[in-house]
Design an enzyme around this catalytic site. Structure first.
Site, PDB file in Angstrom:
ATOM      1  N   HIS A  72       0.850  -1.199   0.000  1.00  0.00           N
ATOM      2  CA  HIS A  72       0.000   0.000   0.000  1.00  0.00           C
ATOM      3  C   HIS A  72       0.879   1.240   0.000  1.00  0.00           C
ATOM      4  O   HIS A  72       1.727   1.402   0.877  1.00  0.00           O
ATOM      5  CB  HIS A  72      -0.896   0.027   1.243  1.00  0.00           C
ATOM      6  CG  HIS A  72      -2.037  -0.940   1.184  1.00  0.00           C
ATOM      7  ND1 HIS A  72      -3.288  -0.643   1.657  1.00  0.00           N
ATOM      8  CD2 HIS A  72      -2.115  -2.194   0.697  1.00  0.00           C
ATOM      9  CE1 HIS A  72      -4.095  -1.679   1.462  1.00  0.00           C
ATOM     10  NE2 HIS A  72      -3.393  -2.637   0.880  1.00  0.00           N
ATOM     11  N   TYR A 200      -9.071   5.519   7.422  1.00  0.00           N
ATOM     12  CA  TYR A 200      -9.219   5.861   8.841  1.00  0.00           C
ATOM     13  C   TYR A 200     -10.244   6.988   8.906  1.00  0.00           C
ATOM     14  O   TYR A 200      -9.994   8.075   8.376  1.00  0.00           O
ATOM     15  CB  TYR A 200      -7.897   6.349   9.428  1.00  0.00           C
ATOM     16  CG  TYR A 200      -6.836   5.277   9.598  1.00  0.00           C
ATOM     17  CD1 TYR A 200      -6.020   4.888   8.540  1.00  0.00           C
ATOM     18  CD2 TYR A 200      -6.647   4.658  10.834  1.00  0.00           C
ATOM     19  CE1 TYR A 200      -5.042   3.913   8.704  1.00  0.00           C
ATOM     20  CE2 TYR A 200      -5.668   3.684  11.004  1.00  0.00           C
ATOM     21  CZ  TYR A 200      -4.874   3.321   9.938  1.00  0.00           C
ATOM     22  OH  TYR A 200      -3.908   2.353  10.114  1.00  0.00           O
ATOM     23  N   PRO A 292      -4.237   0.181  18.627  1.00  0.00           N
ATOM     24  CA  PRO A 292      -3.959  -0.257  17.256  1.00  0.00           C
ATOM     25  C   PRO A 292      -4.063   0.836  16.186  1.00  0.00           C
ATOM     26  O   PRO A 292      -3.720   0.591  15.025  1.00  0.00           O
ATOM     27  CB  PRO A 292      -4.997  -1.356  17.003  1.00  0.00           C
ATOM     28  CG  PRO A 292      -6.056  -1.140  18.019  1.00  0.00           C
ATOM     29  CD  PRO A 292      -5.435  -0.479  19.193  1.00  0.00           C
ATOM     30  N   LYS A 296       1.190  -0.219  15.021  1.00  0.00           N
ATOM     31  CA  LYS A 296       2.593  -0.323  15.407  1.00  0.00           C
ATOM     32  C   LYS A 296       2.952  -1.576  16.221  1.00  0.00           C
ATOM     33  O   LYS A 296       4.137  -1.909  16.359  1.00  0.00           O
ATOM     34  CB  LYS A 296       2.991   0.901  16.250  1.00  0.00           C
ATOM     35  CG  LYS A 296       3.112   2.168  15.430  1.00  0.00           C
ATOM     36  CD  LYS A 296       4.430   2.224  14.679  1.00  0.00           C
ATOM     37  CE  LYS A 296       4.439   3.222  13.562  1.00  0.00           C
ATOM     38  NZ  LYS A 296       4.169   2.682  12.240  1.00  0.00           N
ATOM     39  N   TYR A 384       4.043   6.596  10.233  1.00  0.00           N
ATOM     40  CA  TYR A 384       3.239   5.439   9.822  1.00  0.00           C
ATOM     41  C   TYR A 384       4.103   4.368   9.162  1.00  0.00           C
ATOM     42  O   TYR A 384       3.939   3.177   9.417  1.00  0.00           O
ATOM     43  CB  TYR A 384       2.114   5.895   8.876  1.00  0.00           C
ATOM     44  CG  TYR A 384       1.019   4.866   8.721  1.00  0.00           C
ATOM     45  CD1 TYR A 384       0.046   4.707   9.698  1.00  0.00           C
ATOM     46  CD2 TYR A 384       0.964   4.035   7.601  1.00  0.00           C
ATOM     47  CE1 TYR A 384      -0.961   3.754   9.573  1.00  0.00           C
ATOM     48  CE2 TYR A 384      -0.030   3.083   7.458  1.00  0.00           C
ATOM     49  CZ  TYR A 384      -0.993   2.951   8.453  1.00  0.00           C
ATOM     50  OH  TYR A 384      -1.975   1.998   8.320  1.00  0.00           O
TER      51      TYR A 384
HETATM   52  P1  RFL Z   1       1.825 -11.952  21.299  1.00  0.00           P
HETATM   53  O1  RFL Z   1       1.452 -12.008  19.881  1.00  0.00           O
HETATM   54  O2  RFL Z   1       0.756 -11.604  22.293  1.00  0.00           O
HETATM   55  O3  RFL Z   1       2.451 -13.361  21.673  1.00  0.00           O
HETATM   56  C1  RFL Z   1       2.678 -13.768  23.006  1.00  0.00           C
HETATM   57  C2  RFL Z   1       2.616 -15.276  23.049  1.00  0.00           C
HETATM   58  O4  RFL Z   1       2.967 -15.696  24.366  1.00  0.00           O
HETATM   59  C3  RFL Z   1       2.078 -16.736  24.759  1.00  0.00           C
HETATM   60  N1  RFL Z   1       2.064 -16.780  26.230  1.00  0.00           N
HETATM   61  C4  RFL Z   1       2.698 -17.726  26.960  1.00  0.00           C
HETATM   62  N2  RFL Z   1       3.427 -18.773  26.602  1.00  0.00           N
HETATM   63  C5  RFL Z   1       3.929 -19.547  27.590  1.00  0.00           C
HETATM   64  N3  RFL Z   1       3.712 -19.305  28.923  1.00  0.00           N
HETATM   65  C6  RFL Z   1       2.988 -18.240  29.316  1.00  0.00           C
HETATM   66  N4  RFL Z   1       2.796 -18.009  30.615  1.00  0.00           N
HETATM   67  C7  RFL Z   1       2.439 -17.399  28.323  1.00  0.00           C
HETATM   68  N5  RFL Z   1       1.670 -16.297  28.349  1.00  0.00           N
HETATM   69  C8  RFL Z   1       1.457 -15.931  27.083  1.00  0.00           C
HETATM   70  C9  RFL Z   1       0.764 -16.363  24.123  1.00  0.00           C
HETATM   71  O5  RFL Z   1      -0.081 -17.491  23.989  1.00  0.00           O
HETATM   72  C10 RFL Z   1       1.217 -15.805  22.779  1.00  0.00           C
HETATM   73  O6  RFL Z   1       1.258 -16.791  21.771  1.00  0.00           O
HETATM   74  O7  RFL Z   1       3.023 -10.938  21.590  1.00  0.00           O
HETATM   75  P2  RFL Z   1       4.238 -10.425  20.634  1.00  0.00           P
HETATM   76  O8  RFL Z   1       4.984 -11.583  20.049  1.00  0.00           O
HETATM   77  O9  RFL Z   1       4.950  -9.435  21.458  1.00  0.00           O
HETATM   78  O10 RFL Z   1       3.545  -9.712  19.403  1.00  0.00           O
HETATM   79  C11 RFL Z   1       2.817  -8.517  19.567  1.00  0.00           C
HETATM   80  C12 RFL Z   1       1.683  -8.422  18.546  1.00  0.00           C
HETATM   81  O11 RFL Z   1       0.936  -9.620  18.595  1.00  0.00           O
HETATM   82  C13 RFL Z   1       0.778  -7.229  18.787  1.00  0.00           C
HETATM   83  O12 RFL Z   1       1.535  -6.100  19.160  1.00  0.00           O
HETATM   84  C14 RFL Z   1      -0.041  -6.852  17.531  1.00  0.00           C
HETATM   85  O13 RFL Z   1      -0.970  -7.847  17.204  1.00  0.00           O
HETATM   86  C15 RFL Z   1      -0.772  -5.525  17.746  1.00  0.00           C
HETATM   87  N6  RFL Z   1      -1.637  -5.142  16.610  1.00  0.00           N
HETATM   88  C16 RFL Z   1      -1.108  -4.578  15.456  1.00  0.00           C
HETATM   89  N7  RFL Z   1       0.231  -4.426  15.311  1.00  0.00           N
HETATM   90  C17 RFL Z   1       0.751  -3.950  14.132  1.00  0.00           C
HETATM   91  O14 RFL Z   1       1.987  -3.827  14.035  1.00  0.00           O
HETATM   92  N8  RFL Z   1      -0.032  -3.604  13.048  1.00  0.00           N
HETATM   93  C18 RFL Z   1      -1.388  -3.735  13.112  1.00  0.00           C
HETATM   94  O15 RFL Z   1      -2.059  -3.474  12.123  1.00  0.00           O
HETATM   95  C19 RFL Z   1      -1.971  -4.203  14.352  1.00  0.00           C
HETATM   96  N9  RFL Z   1      -3.293  -4.374  14.446  1.00  0.00           N
HETATM   97  C20 RFL Z   1      -2.998  -5.378  16.670  1.00  0.00           C
HETATM   98  C21 RFL Z   1      -3.820  -4.977  15.560  1.00  0.00           C
HETATM   99  C22 RFL Z   1      -3.574  -6.016  17.759  1.00  0.00           C
HETATM  100  C23 RFL Z   1      -4.924  -6.247  17.784  1.00  0.00           C
HETATM  101  N10 RFL Z   1      -5.428  -6.915  18.916  1.00  0.00           N
HETATM  102  C24 RFL Z   1      -6.268  -8.041  18.860  1.00  0.00           C
HETATM  103  C25 RFL Z   1      -4.901  -6.578  20.230  1.00  0.00           C
HETATM  104  C26 RFL Z   1      -5.175  -5.204  15.583  1.00  0.00           C
HETATM  105  C27 RFL Z   1      -5.726  -5.835  16.683  1.00  0.00           C
HETATM  106  C28 RFL Z   1      -7.212  -6.056  16.647  1.00  0.00           C
HETATM  107  C1  PHB Z   2      -5.759  -4.365  10.521  1.00  0.00           C
HETATM  108  O1  PHB Z   2      -5.848  -4.594   9.307  1.00  0.00           O
HETATM  109  O2  PHB Z   2      -6.042  -5.218  11.387  1.00  0.00           O
HETATM  110  C2  PHB Z   2      -5.322  -3.031  10.998  1.00  0.00           C
HETATM  111  C3  PHB Z   2      -4.883  -2.104  10.072  1.00  0.00           C
HETATM  112  C4  PHB Z   2      -4.492  -0.845  10.517  1.00  0.00           C
HETATM  113  C5  PHB Z   2      -4.546  -0.535  11.860  1.00  0.00           C
HETATM  114  C6  PHB Z   2      -4.971  -1.474  12.775  1.00  0.00           C
HETATM  115  C7  PHB Z   2      -5.368  -2.732  12.352  1.00  0.00           C
HETATM  116  O3  PHB Z   2      -4.182   0.704  12.271  1.00  0.00           O
END
Ligand code: RFL
Ligand code: PHB
Length: 388
Positions: A72, A200, A292, A296, A384
């Protein structure tokens, strides 16, 4: 069992770190509480910065991302009945890729297993011991048997609710937090994208976001009460809300389709400092959370483990502790800037129930300023794409 680096958590941070260490000849074991099927199916982030793609490519796990990820070059800001394009590539020379986090996880798990990496899924009762000694260890239960790994280092990549961060004593650790008075209602929809680029949208009814997952799946979000329940939202009610927030008089229409997943996520900003205690290092959501809105979270997890893998590689190559000692302050510099950007985007785009009429006007004026000023648009675009 003995290994060089014990990693708790198989999210993007833990899996990528394990793979980067492997490429540097360093052995690790990853302990994960969930099953492989579960981590490979959890829908989360979608946006990868160029720098994150570069690291995944360098690690040799970028093949599917390059093929299936969607590049994108810009996104749209919608408010006041109009849409305004932010041209990321013209402003910064960079782009972002939309490639779902669970696909990154699938690619990383496959690469780790193909390289003979040790991933222990469905481990329970994970406990960290003596992390401030020269011989930290992790105890756990796996397949009904108690086990213990003694390691040189323990890395907490276990997300916000993990067991690692609390091992940094309260007097040593400082937590910074803001919980927002709203959440995001997220849906997955079977349909072609409504827009080639992310939208957005700021609206008096609340924020909305049009994103995508693939040519046949849309990812849509709208601001909601964080205590609300998905059961309160029929498909018709969801579509009515999204149409109201996203459509104006310019003829653009949101495409509908079968909604096959619904969820509500809370929003917070959080930083734990320092990100290290003795031989325990934290990376990713274990140490920091961003709302989110700035996309980031996964990118910060990836940039943390890039720093950490270099620091550990330096240690094992020539005993150097310099990068290990500066890891926390190096990582936190980037983390705080991403925290600022995510907070700023959140504040600028969401409706705050307690905002005064004056504050609402200021919010609109800020958006007008951003779309009218190349300098402000450039600052937004740099943040971004992760140019900091
Ligand atoms: P994770 O992915 O939470 O992984 C942690 C893992 O640790 C496990 N765990 C354990 N394992 C063993 N023993 C324990 N006691 C444990 N406790 C936990 C868990 O089961 C899990 O598998 O952390 P990590 O690796 O630091 O990664 C971070 C990302 O997952 C997170 O920051 C992103 O998903 C945030 N996020 C977004 N980030 C972006 O860069 N771009 C995006 O577009 C974006 N959109 C989002 C998002 C997060 C969202 N949610 C659901 C919070 C959109 C959403 C909706
Ligand atoms: C997504 O596609 O899940 C998404 C994209 C942009 C954001 C957050 C989540 O800022």
């Amino acid at each position: 069992m003995r290994t060089q680096v014990a990693i708790v958590g198989a999210g993007p941070a833990g899996l990528l770190l394990s793979h980067l260490l492997h490429l540097n000849g360093i052995e690790s074991v990853v302990l994960e509480s969930r099953s492989r099927a579960e981590i490979e199916a959890t829908i989360r982030a979608g946006v990868l910065e160029q720098g994150s793609m570069d690291i995944l490519n360098e690690a040799g796990v970028g093949e599917r991302m390059r093929k299936e990820g969607m590049l994108h070059h810009g996104f749209e800001l919608a408010f006041g009945g109009r849409r305004h394009r932010v041209d990321l590539t013209e402003l910064t020379g960079k782009a972002i890729t939309v490639y779902p986090q669970h696909e990154v996880i699938i690619d990383l798990v496959a690469a780790r297993l193909a390289a003979g990496g040790q991933l222990l899924f469905e481990t329970s009762e994970v406990k960290l011991h003596e992390v401030d000694s020269a011989q930290p260890s992790v105890s756990f239960v796996h397949s009904g048997e108690a086990g213990r790994i003694v390691a040189d280092f323990v890395i907490g990549c276990d997300g916000f609710h993990g067991v690692s961060r609390p091992m940094i004593p309260e007097g040593v650790r400082e937590d910074f937090q803001r919980i927002y008075p709203f959440g995001w209602f997220g849906i997955l929809v079977e349909s072609a994208p409504s827009s080639d680029e992310l939208i957005y949208a700021q609206h008096e009814r609340g924020f909305a976001l049009v994103s995508t997952r693939s040519p046949t799946v849309q990812r849509l979000y709208f601001q909601c009460d964080p205590q609300d329940k998905t059961g309160n939202w029929s498909d018709d009610r969801i579509w009515a809300e999204l149409h109201a927030r996203l459509e104006h008089n310019d003829g653009w229409k949101l495409k509908e389709g079968r909604i096959f997943q619904k969820g509500i996520i809370g929003m917070r900003s959080f930083v734990c400092a320092p990100m290290r205690h003795g031989r325990l290092f934290l990376a990713g959501d274990a140490a920091h959370i961003v709302p989110p809105t700035g996309a980031k979270g996964m990118n910060l997890a990836i940039s943390d483990v890039k720093l950490l893998s270099r620091a550990l590689a330096g240690f094992y190559r020539d005993g150097s502790r310099e990068l290990l000692d500066s890891y926390s302050s190096d990582a936190l510099k980037r983390v705080w800037r991403a925290e600022y950007f995510s907070w700023w985007m959140t504040r600028m785009l969401h409706s705050f129930a307690d905002a005064s009429p004056f504050e609402r006007r200021m919010q609109r004026a800020e958006l007008e300023n951003v779309v009218s000023s190349r300098a402000l648009r450039t600052a937004l675009a740099e943040n971004y794409v992760g140019d900091f």
